[in-house]
Write an enzyme that holds these catalytic residues in place. Structure first.
Site, PDB file in Angstrom:
ATOM      1  N   THR A 149       0.963  -1.298   0.007  1.00  0.00           N
ATOM      2  CA  THR A 149       0.147   0.043   0.221  1.00  0.00           C
ATOM      3  C   THR A 149       0.846   1.226   0.038  1.00  0.00           C
ATOM      4  OG1 THR A 149      -1.759   1.255   1.216  1.00  0.00           O
ATOM      5  CG2 THR A 149      -0.104  -0.075   2.551  1.00  0.00           C
ATOM      6  N   GLU A 150       0.606   2.128  -0.808  1.00  0.00           N
ATOM      7  CA  GLU A 150       1.235   3.288  -1.235  1.00  0.00           C
ATOM      8  C   GLU A 150       1.712   4.003  -0.072  1.00  0.00           C
ATOM      9  OE1 GLU A 150      -0.825   6.865  -3.185  1.00  0.00           O
ATOM     10  OE2 GLU A 150      -1.300   4.930  -4.202  1.00  0.00           O
ATOM     11  N   ASN A 151       0.924   4.245   1.321  1.00  0.00           N
ATOM     12  CA  ASN A 151       1.312   4.908   2.483  1.00  0.00           C
ATOM     13  C   ASN A 151       2.280   4.191   3.188  1.00  0.00           C
ATOM     14  OD1 ASN A 151      -0.785   3.036   2.743  1.00  0.00           O
ATOM     15  ND2 ASN A 151      -1.219   3.957   4.812  1.00  0.00           N
TER      16      ASN A 151
END
Length: 228
Positions: free
Chosen positions: A57-59
């Site tokens: 997940t990009e976070n």
């Protein structure tokens, strides 16, 4: 032109969860995968332990598990869409910049995104429609679209007004050019590329009915028959 063979594999259009199950089954074992905001998030609920899929997940997380519910909800453990998620054994956390380096560096095998439009050659438009309340920036979608080895899209085939989201050329601002390889919709699965669009299978309708809905020339997949 000769009559195309019907490739219907379901009596009814697929719901969101049924579509998520189909996408999950199509992800190759051992893949590193990013799931976008919206429908794609549901795919995490249907991946099996045997597949050994690592979700990014990009976070800033690798090893994301299914969506969290009940007592499993942790307000500090969310995906990029701010949805509470779980972590799997071996999960790791890192800086946002490192997360984007994973995306941009070609380290993801597949990303699964939503879309407003897909062109006949696999162009992706998924961030802006011109509506006053639309998301104001493309965000990480462009990095995923250009960095992942395969880009899968999950969406309804038609808009609320009945227009096809699969079009000859996108009229909305592009997220990526020629990046989409597969499109999963409630009515059919499409394979996209430089040579055009192939219908892999249909749900609740025939190939001929899909062709009437989509304003571009489609090809039927070879060797696929009607499900019993």
């Amino acid at each position: 032109m000769g009559t195309q063979t019907s490739i219907q594999t379901s009596e009814k259009p697929l719901g969101r969860d049924e579509l998520a199950q189909l996408v999950a089954r199509d992800i190759a074992p051992g893949s590193f995968v990013n799931l976008g905001i919206g429908q794609p998030t549901l795919v995490s609920n249907y991946l099996t332990e045997d597949q050994n899929i690592t979700l990014h997940t990009e976070n800033g997380m690798l090893g994301m598990g299914p969506v969290a519910e009940g007592d499993a909800v942790d307000g500090d453990l969310i995906n990029a869409g701010k949805i509470p998620v779980t972590e799997l054994p071996g999960a790791s956390y890192f800086h946002h910049a490192d997360s984007f380096a994973i995306m941009r560096g070609g380290h993801l095998d597949i990303c699964v995104l939503g879309a407003f439009q897909i062109s006949a050659t696999g162009d992706l438009a998924n961030w802006h429609t011109g509506a006053p309340d639309a998301i104001p920036a493309v965000g990480g979608a462009m990095d995923l679209a250009t960095g992942a080895k395969d880009v899968f899209v999950m969406m309804t085939l038609l808009t609320r007004d009945g227009a096809s989201k699969l079009v000859e050329a996108c009229t909305y601002p592009l997220t990526g050019v020629g990046c989409v390889t597969r499109v999963y919709t409630d009515k059919a699965v499409f394979l996209t590329g430089p040579e055009g669009v192939t219908v892999r299978e249909t749900f609740g309708c025939t190939f001929e009915e899909i062709q009437e809905l989509v304003p571009l020339l489609l090809k039927a997949a070879v060797g696929v028959g009607i499900a019993a």
